[in-house]
Scaffold this active site. Structure first.
Site, PDB file in Angstrom:
ATOM      1  N   ASP A 189      16.479   0.031  12.061  1.00  0.00           N
ATOM      2  CA  ASP A 189      15.587   1.157  12.347  1.00  0.00           C
ATOM      3  C   ASP A 189      16.262   2.275  13.150  1.00  0.00           C
ATOM      4  O   ASP A 189      15.648   2.872  14.044  1.00  0.00           O
ATOM      5  CB  ASP A 189      14.335   0.654  13.106  1.00  0.00           C
ATOM      6  CG  ASP A 189      13.530  -0.344  12.279  1.00  0.00           C
ATOM      7  OD1 ASP A 189      13.542  -0.246  11.051  1.00  0.00           O
ATOM      8  OD2 ASP A 189      12.889  -1.231  12.883  1.00  0.00           O
ATOM      9  N   HIS A 233       8.775   3.349   8.895  1.00  0.00           N
ATOM     10  CA  HIS A 233       8.546   2.437  10.018  1.00  0.00           C
ATOM     11  C   HIS A 233       7.323   2.915  10.806  1.00  0.00           C
ATOM     12  O   HIS A 233       7.185   4.115  11.083  1.00  0.00           O
ATOM     13  CB  HIS A 233       9.789   2.414  10.913  1.00  0.00           C
ATOM     14  CG  HIS A 233       9.699   1.406  12.002  1.00  0.00           C
ATOM     15  ND1 HIS A 233       9.864   0.054  11.779  1.00  0.00           N
ATOM     16  CD2 HIS A 233       9.435   1.548  13.314  1.00  0.00           C
ATOM     17  CE1 HIS A 233       9.708  -0.591  12.930  1.00  0.00           C
ATOM     18  NE2 HIS A 233       9.447   0.295  13.880  1.00  0.00           N
ATOM     19  N   MET A 270      10.421  -6.583   4.745  1.00  0.00           N
ATOM     20  CA  MET A 270      10.557  -7.135   6.086  1.00  0.00           C
ATOM     21  C   MET A 270      11.842  -7.952   6.289  1.00  0.00           C
ATOM     22  O   MET A 270      11.883  -8.885   7.091  1.00  0.00           O
ATOM     23  CB  MET A 270       9.323  -7.983   6.432  1.00  0.00           C
ATOM     24  CG  MET A 270       8.013  -7.227   6.281  1.00  0.00           C
ATOM     25  SD  MET A 270       7.995  -5.598   7.067  1.00  0.00           S
ATOM     26  CE  MET A 270       7.440  -6.046   8.693  1.00  0.00           C
ATOM     27  N   SER A 306       0.830  -1.214   0.000  1.00  0.00           N
ATOM     28  CA  SER A 306       0.000   0.000   0.000  1.00  0.00           C
ATOM     29  C   SER A 306       0.866   1.267   0.000  1.00  0.00           C
ATOM     30  O   SER A 306       0.500   2.277  -0.596  1.00  0.00           O
ATOM     31  CB  SER A 306      -0.990   0.000   1.164  1.00  0.00           C
ATOM     32  OG  SER A 306      -0.318   0.178   2.384  1.00  0.00           O
ATOM     33  N   ASN A 307       2.027   1.213   0.647  1.00  0.00           N
ATOM     34  CA  ASN A 307       2.936   2.375   0.576  1.00  0.00           C
ATOM     35  C   ASN A 307       3.502   2.524  -0.830  1.00  0.00           C
ATOM     36  O   ASN A 307       3.638   3.644  -1.325  1.00  0.00           O
ATOM     37  CB  ASN A 307       4.075   2.239   1.593  1.00  0.00           C
ATOM     38  CG  ASN A 307       3.670   2.754   2.963  1.00  0.00           C
ATOM     39  OD1 ASN A 307       3.453   3.946   3.138  1.00  0.00           O
ATOM     40  ND2 ASN A 307       3.550   1.845   3.922  1.00  0.00           N
ATOM     41  N   LEU A 318      18.754  -5.543   5.478  1.00  0.00           N
ATOM     42  CA  LEU A 318      19.830  -5.489   4.482  1.00  0.00           C
ATOM     43  C   LEU A 318      21.180  -5.646   5.181  1.00  0.00           C
ATOM     44  O   LEU A 318      21.404  -5.081   6.264  1.00  0.00           O
ATOM     45  CB  LEU A 318      19.769  -4.159   3.725  1.00  0.00           C
ATOM     46  CG  LEU A 318      18.523  -3.966   2.842  1.00  0.00           C
ATOM     47  CD1 LEU A 318      18.421  -2.525   2.353  1.00  0.00           C
ATOM     48  CD2 LEU A 318      18.511  -4.944   1.666  1.00  0.00           C
TER      49      LEU A 318
HETATM   50  C1  GAR Z   1       3.832  -0.595   6.804  1.00  0.00           C
HETATM   51  O1  GAR Z   1       3.109  -0.283   7.956  1.00  0.00           O
HETATM   52  C2  GAR Z   1       5.302  -0.308   7.023  1.00  0.00           C
HETATM   53  O2  GAR Z   1       5.559   0.834   7.786  1.00  0.00           O
HETATM   54  C3  GAR Z   1       5.731  -1.538   7.755  1.00  0.00           C
HETATM   55  O3  GAR Z   1       5.062  -2.592   7.113  1.00  0.00           O
HETATM   56  C4  GAR Z   1       3.834  -2.096   6.562  1.00  0.00           C
HETATM   57  C5  GAR Z   1       3.821  -2.435   5.097  1.00  0.00           C
HETATM   58  O4  GAR Z   1       2.596  -2.143   4.512  1.00  0.00           O
HETATM   59  N1  GAR Z   1       7.138  -1.711   7.721  1.00  0.00           N
HETATM   60  C6  GAR Z   1       7.843  -2.219   8.715  1.00  0.00           C
HETATM   61  O5  GAR Z   1       7.334  -2.623   9.752  1.00  0.00           O
HETATM   62  C7  GAR Z   1       9.316  -2.294   8.454  1.00  0.00           C
HETATM   63  N2  GAR Z   1      10.004  -2.481   9.677  1.00  0.00           N
HETATM   64  P1  GAR Z   1       2.442  -2.020   2.941  1.00  0.00           P
HETATM   65  O6  GAR Z   1       3.081  -3.263   2.327  1.00  0.00           O
HETATM   66  O7  GAR Z   1       0.961  -1.982   2.702  1.00  0.00           O
HETATM   67  O8  GAR Z   1       3.134  -0.767   2.506  1.00  0.00           O
END
Ligand code: GAR
Length: 192
Positions: free
Chosen positions: A148, A112, A93, A19-20, A96
């Site tokens: 992070d 994050h 997730m 979604s991001n 790196l």
């Molecule tokens: C988002 O909330 C992002 O901030 C988080 O995973 C989700 C991904 O959503 N990322 C982390 O937790 C990384 N440590 P998305 O696939 O719909 O963008």
């Protein structure tokens, strides 16, 4: 990287829903957008985000993560081939390696779902609620060798309501992430 002239080329690394990624693509299609997404790499063959990239005709690839070294070396080759100016992690997730970070000479950003430095890692919303935090939010930061922990570029805070649970908080923060990530990238590119 030269100052903002022309659109910067961004690669997005994902693991799932995307979604991001979608919000970044949508921003990149607006008039006067300062960047374009030219490459999407996923470590998960079934990531919904791959379908989103495909829909927008953006080069997208699944690379197996069974062998992390191979995943990273193949990704680096592609990033070089496509001459990307920046990597944006968007729900990627995996962590790196130092080797990857050293070898990729351009910056890497991550979003994050917490007010870093609080709640690094996983299950951020659950932990924030369990600890009775009054606020949570989203943070965009530069990726460095510690999880992070890189320099914070942009942070947006929201109040956690008594009625919030893990799910409702996740939903609210995700909505914020979609607004914050494009803004943070622009801010970063302008000042870099
Ligand atoms: C988002 O909330 C992002 O901030 C988080 O995973 C989700 C991904 O959503 N990322 C982390 O937790 C990384 N440590 P998305 O696939 O719909 O963008």
């Amino acid at each position: 990287m030269e100052k903002l002239s022309g659109k910067k080329k961004i690669a997005v690394l994902i693991s799932g829903r995307g979604s991001n990624l979608k919000s970044l693509i949508k921003y990149s299609k607006t008039k006067n957008a300062k960047f374009k997404i030219i490459l999407v790499i996923s470590n998960n063959a079934y990531a919904k985000g791959l379908g989103i990239a495909k829909k927008f005709k953006i080069k997208n690839l699944y690379i197996s993560y069974k062998n992390k070294k191979k995943f990273e070396s193949q990704s680096l080759k592609l990033l070089e081939k496509y001459k990307t100016d920046l990597i944006c992690l968007a729900g990627f997730m995996k962590i790196l390696s130092n080797n990857f970070i050293n070898k990729y000479s351009k910056p890497i950003l991550n979003i994050h779902p917490s007010l870093l430095p609080k709640y690094k890692g996983l299950n951020t919303h659950k932990r924030a609620i369990e600890n009775k935090e009054k606020y949570s939010g989203a943070t965009v930061h530069i990726v460095n060798k510690k999880l992070d922990s890189g320099k914070i570029i942009f942070q947006k805070k929201i109040r956690i309501l008594k009625t919030d649970d893990k799910k409702s908080l996740e939903k609210k923060i995700l909505k914020i992430e979609h607004k914050v990530y494009p803004k943070a990238i622009i801010k970063f590119l302008t000042n870099y």
